[in-house]
Design an enzyme around this catalytic site. Sequence first.
Site, PDB file in Angstrom:
ATOM      1  N   ASP A 132       0.915  -1.024   0.012  1.00  0.00           N
ATOM      2  CA  ASP A 132      -0.117  -0.136   0.079  1.00  0.00           C
ATOM      3  C   ASP A 132       0.977   1.212  -0.047  1.00  0.00           C
ATOM      4  O   ASP A 132       1.927   1.353   0.660  1.00  0.00           O
ATOM      5  CB  ASP A 132      -0.851  -0.026   1.396  1.00  0.00           C
ATOM      6  CG  ASP A 132      -2.090   0.969   1.053  1.00  0.00           C
ATOM      7  OD1 ASP A 132      -3.231   0.602   0.848  1.00  0.00           O
ATOM      8  OD2 ASP A 132      -1.747   2.205   1.248  1.00  0.00           O
TER       9      ASP A 132
ATOM     10  N   ASN B   8     -12.768  -3.273   2.784  1.00  0.00           N
ATOM     11  CA  ASN B   8     -13.598  -1.976   3.000  1.00  0.00           C
ATOM     12  C   ASN B   8     -14.596  -2.079   1.774  1.00  0.00           C
ATOM     13  O   ASN B   8     -14.356  -2.100   0.796  1.00  0.00           O
ATOM     14  CB  ASN B   8     -12.899  -0.819   3.060  1.00  0.00           C
ATOM     15  CG  ASN B   8     -11.942  -0.830   4.141  1.00  0.00           C
ATOM     16  OD1 ASN B   8     -12.385  -1.084   5.324  1.00  0.00           O
ATOM     17  ND2 ASN B   8     -10.826  -0.222   4.159  1.00  0.00           N
TER      18      ASN B   8
ATOM     19  N   GLN C 164     -14.033   2.980   1.828  1.00  0.00           N
ATOM     20  CA  GLN C 164     -13.744   2.335   0.635  1.00  0.00           C
ATOM     21  C   GLN C 164     -13.270   3.570  -0.176  1.00  0.00           C
ATOM     22  O   GLN C 164     -14.097   4.462  -0.582  1.00  0.00           O
ATOM     23  CB  GLN C 164     -14.589   1.463  -0.247  1.00  0.00           C
ATOM     24  CG  GLN C 164     -14.103   0.874  -1.454  1.00  0.00           C
ATOM     25  CD  GLN C 164     -15.063  -0.117  -2.101  1.00  0.00           C
ATOM     26  OE1 GLN C 164     -16.057  -0.160  -1.640  1.00  0.00           O
ATOM     27  NE2 GLN C 164     -14.673  -0.774  -3.179  1.00  0.00           N
ATOM     28  N   SER C 165     -11.974   3.668  -0.849  1.00  0.00           N
ATOM     29  CA  SER C 165     -11.661   4.779  -1.664  1.00  0.00           C
ATOM     30  C   SER C 165     -11.441   4.470  -2.976  1.00  0.00           C
ATOM     31  O   SER C 165     -11.147   5.089  -4.021  1.00  0.00           O
ATOM     32  CB  SER C 165     -10.479   5.438  -1.038  1.00  0.00           C
ATOM     33  OG  SER C 165      -9.435   4.960  -0.999  1.00  0.00           O
ATOM     34  N   VAL C 166     -11.121   3.248  -3.380  1.00  0.00           N
ATOM     35  CA  VAL C 166     -10.811   2.678  -4.827  1.00  0.00           C
ATOM     36  C   VAL C 166     -11.973   1.712  -4.907  1.00  0.00           C
ATOM     37  O   VAL C 166     -11.993   0.552  -4.142  1.00  0.00           O
ATOM     38  CB  VAL C 166      -9.399   1.963  -4.955  1.00  0.00           C
ATOM     39  CG1 VAL C 166      -9.189   1.393  -6.101  1.00  0.00           C
ATOM     40  CG2 VAL C 166      -8.479   2.971  -4.485  1.00  0.00           C
TER      41      VAL C 166
ATOM     42  N   HIS D 203     -10.321  -5.005  -3.245  1.00  0.00           N
ATOM     43  CA  HIS D 203      -9.118  -5.385  -2.745  1.00  0.00           C
ATOM     44  C   HIS D 203      -9.162  -5.723  -1.300  1.00  0.00           C
ATOM     45  O   HIS D 203      -9.880  -5.225  -0.782  1.00  0.00           O
ATOM     46  CB  HIS D 203      -8.166  -3.999  -2.995  1.00  0.00           C
ATOM     47  CG  HIS D 203      -8.721  -2.715  -2.381  1.00  0.00           C
ATOM     48  ND1 HIS D 203      -9.534  -2.258  -2.989  1.00  0.00           N
ATOM     49  CD2 HIS D 203      -8.604  -2.252  -1.411  1.00  0.00           C
ATOM     50  CE1 HIS D 203      -9.945  -1.098  -2.359  1.00  0.00           C
ATOM     51  NE2 HIS D 203      -9.227  -1.086  -1.384  1.00  0.00           N
TER      52      HIS D 203
ATOM     53  N   HIS E 159      -6.897  -5.958   2.239  1.00  0.00           N
ATOM     54  CA  HIS E 159      -5.809  -5.320   2.851  1.00  0.00           C
ATOM     55  C   HIS E 159      -5.205  -6.650   3.728  1.00  0.00           C
ATOM     56  O   HIS E 159      -6.112  -7.087   4.715  1.00  0.00           O
ATOM     57  CB  HIS E 159      -6.264  -4.342   3.951  1.00  0.00           C
ATOM     58  CG  HIS E 159      -6.824  -2.846   3.016  1.00  0.00           C
ATOM     59  ND1 HIS E 159      -6.142  -1.737   2.828  1.00  0.00           N
ATOM     60  CD2 HIS E 159      -7.901  -2.622   2.642  1.00  0.00           C
ATOM     61  CE1 HIS E 159      -6.650  -0.849   2.242  1.00  0.00           C
ATOM     62  NE2 HIS E 159      -7.969  -1.456   2.104  1.00  0.00           N
TER      63      HIS E 159
HETATM   64  P1  5GP Z   1      -9.377   1.352   0.529  1.00  0.00           P
HETATM   65  O1  5GP Z   1      -9.731   2.589   1.263  1.00  0.00           O
HETATM   66  O2  5GP Z   1     -10.546   1.506  -0.886  1.00  0.00           O
HETATM   67  O3  5GP Z   1     -10.194   0.195   1.352  1.00  0.00           O
HETATM   68  O4  5GP Z   1      -8.115   1.197   0.102  1.00  0.00           O
HETATM   69  C1  5GP Z   1      -7.540   1.660  -0.859  1.00  0.00           C
HETATM   70  C2  5GP Z   1      -5.745   1.661  -0.699  1.00  0.00           C
HETATM   71  O5  5GP Z   1      -5.310   1.927  -1.774  1.00  0.00           O
HETATM   72  C3  5GP Z   1      -5.336   2.626   0.497  1.00  0.00           C
HETATM   73  O6  5GP Z   1      -5.121   2.066   1.597  1.00  0.00           O
HETATM   74  C4  5GP Z   1      -4.479   3.514  -0.500  1.00  0.00           C
HETATM   75  O7  5GP Z   1      -3.363   4.156   0.263  1.00  0.00           O
HETATM   76  C5  5GP Z   1      -4.073   2.502  -1.435  1.00  0.00           C
HETATM   77  N1  5GP Z   1      -3.612   3.140  -2.836  1.00  0.00           N
HETATM   78  C6  5GP Z   1      -4.374   4.152  -3.599  1.00  0.00           C
HETATM   79  N2  5GP Z   1      -3.658   4.383  -4.772  1.00  0.00           N
HETATM   80  C7  5GP Z   1      -2.744   3.479  -4.836  1.00  0.00           C
HETATM   81  C8  5GP Z   1      -1.462   3.613  -5.579  1.00  0.00           C
HETATM   82  O8  5GP Z   1      -1.286   4.098  -6.734  1.00  0.00           O
HETATM   83  N3  5GP Z   1      -0.735   2.624  -5.395  1.00  0.00           N
HETATM   84  C9  5GP Z   1      -0.489   1.718  -4.228  1.00  0.00           C
HETATM   85  N4  5GP Z   1       0.507   0.992  -3.753  1.00  0.00           N
HETATM   86  N5  5GP Z   1      -1.552   2.040  -3.110  1.00  0.00           N
HETATM   87  C10 5GP Z   1      -2.627   2.696  -3.638  1.00  0.00           C
END
Ligand code: 5GP
Length: 115
Positions: free
Chosen positions: A31, A88, A95-97, A101, A103
């Site tokens: 991450d 998430n 959830q931001s992406v 995925h 973690h």
């Molecule tokens: P979420 O918040 O959707 O559960 O997790 C998305 C995760 O993706 C976050 O922890 C964020 O730091 C990680 N992330 C977002 N963009 C990138 C990227 O371009 N490269 C990597 N390695 N991690 C990313």
Amino acid sequence: MVDDCIFCRIADLRIPTELLYQDHQLVAFRDIQPVAPVHILIVPKKHIPDVLHLTNTDADILGKVYEVAAELARCEGVAEDGFRVVVNTGPAAGQSVQHIHFHLLGGRELGWPPG
Ligand code: 5GP
Ligand code: ZN
């Protein structure tokens, strides 16, 4: 493949990222903003937006996710102390992406319940 999806782009190597694992179904990489000493993302290559979009046909992908999570946990030295695999889903969970995925978190005490 979704053109403007960052994890689709990482999975097909259009965004150069050091991969810790890859096969025809999955990639795993660190991450970019780690919240634990070990913070790895395990990402299916297939663009599934979130848990709500999983179907029976994804069962083999999910099995592989947990097999890879266990293997990476051992490689990273957190298998014995313990680790967490977190997905998430939706805004309340942060959830931001919008590409599913998993973690893999470890290397410190992980509070329960999670925040
Ligand atoms: P979420 O918040 O959707 O559960 O997790 C998305 C995760 O993706 C976050 O922890 C964020 O730091 C990680 N992330 C977002 N963009 C990138 C990227 O371009 N490269 C990597 N390695 N991690 C990313
Ligand atoms: Zn995607």
